[in-house]
Scaffold this motif. Structure first.
Motif, PDB file in Angstrom:
ATOM      1  N   THR A   8       0.846  -1.151  -0.064  1.00  0.00           N
ATOM      2  CA  THR A   8      -0.028   0.071  -0.005  1.00  0.00           C
ATOM      3  C   THR A   8       0.951   1.233   0.089  1.00  0.00           C
ATOM      4  N   LEU A   9       0.553   2.060  -0.760  1.00  0.00           N
ATOM      5  CA  LEU A   9       1.137   3.659  -0.750  1.00  0.00           C
ATOM      6  C   LEU A   9       0.107   4.459  -0.398  1.00  0.00           C
ATOM      7  N   LEU A  10       0.326   5.488   0.485  1.00  0.00           N
ATOM      8  CA  LEU A  10      -0.371   6.468   0.889  1.00  0.00           C
ATOM      9  C   LEU A  10       0.388   7.703   0.470  1.00  0.00           C
ATOM     10  N   ILE A  11      -0.611   8.361  -0.361  1.00  0.00           N
ATOM     11  CA  ILE A  11      -0.115   9.895  -1.093  1.00  0.00           C
ATOM     12  C   ILE A  11      -0.669  11.006  -0.398  1.00  0.00           C
ATOM     13  N   ASP A  12      -0.027  11.784   0.341  1.00  0.00           N
ATOM     14  CA  ASP A  12      -0.707  12.893   0.944  1.00  0.00           C
ATOM     15  C   ASP A  12      -0.749  14.157   0.055  1.00  0.00           C
TER      16      ASP A  12
END
Length: 254
Positions: free
Chosen positions: A34-38
């Motif tokens: 999983t990648l979280l992009i802020d």
């Protein structure tokens, strides 16, 4: 190829960032890369997983404005299988700086193309507005999760929300779909929460998640310690809810 999901609602205070952080953490806990992009200049999703947004050497700003390779701006987090592209106040200037850019709504989409194969899920947290940052998130995403607070004004915003999604489909991303509607800050002691849930189901009969996110003090406390609820208090009601949401999302995408 990974699925890109934006967490969005024009209304503030509905639990977008809380959902971005905790859904991402539980997807990662389910062994999903999983990648979280802020994409919010406030950088709360970054600090919410323990990253000092002001000390981070990489930034989503560098990807959008400076054209840096997105792979060079991905950071490890304290959670296995969860990575982050952080944000800070520098991103606030991007709204103005990107005005002169050609195809400015598609910068994030172009960048993400190079990494979609590396992840199962890419979650994008965005600001509570329809500015250029949010449009980039919509253009880059396969679907949208819409958190709605269990209060009277949430019902008033449903029509506007529907128009927004239709507008996005017509203008910048014809393939985007509603992944699901998430009821947040649910208080089973009040009739209003139940009424809002039932009314939202009338608007979106097949899109409302069975999981509802309760009002929970531990969920509110966790970000101030730079933690997702999975590590701050995995036995809390909020933790159980987001674990359930992650399972529901994974099941829906099989």
């Amino acid at each position: 190829m990974g699925k890109v999901i934006v967490i969005a609602n024009q209304k503030g205070g509905v639990g977008k960032t809380t959902t971005s952080i905790n859904l991402s953490a539980y997807l990662a806990d389910s062994k999903k890369k999983t990648l979280l992009i802020d994409c919010d200049p406030q950088g709360n999703a970054s600090s919410g997983v323990g990253i000092d947004k002001n000390e981070a050497e990489c930034n989503v700003y560098d990807v959008l404005v400076n054209g840096e390779d997105i792979k060079n701006n991905i950071m490890e987090t304290q959670y296995k299988n969860l990575k982050l592209i952080p944000s800070n106040v520098d991103l606030a200037g991007a709204e103005i700086e990107l005005v002169s850019f050609e195809n400015r709504e598609y910068l994030l989409k172009e960048a993400i193309k190079n990494i979609k194969d590396d992840f199962d899920y890419i979650i994008i947290d965005c600001p509570p507005s329809l500015g250029i940052l949010t449009l980039n998130a919509f253009a880059a995403s396969d679907s949208v999760i819409i958190p709605i607070q269990c209060e009277y004004y949430a019902l008033e915003g449903l029509g506007q929300l529907t128009k927004t999604i239709s507008s996005i489909k017509q203008s910048i991303n014809k393939d985007i779909e509603i992944e699901g509607i998430l009821l947040t800050m649910f208080d089973k002691r009040t009739n209003l929460s139940t009424v809002v849930y039932e009314e939202v189901k009338k608007f979106f009969p097949d899109k409302v998640y069975k999981t509802v996110i309760p009002r929970n003090v531990r969920l509110s406390e966790a970000p101030s310690f730079g933690e997702a609820i999975i590590s701050y208090d995995k036995f809390s009601k909020g933790a159980h809810a987001y674990k359930s949401l992650a399972k529901e999302l994974i099941k829906n995408n099989k």
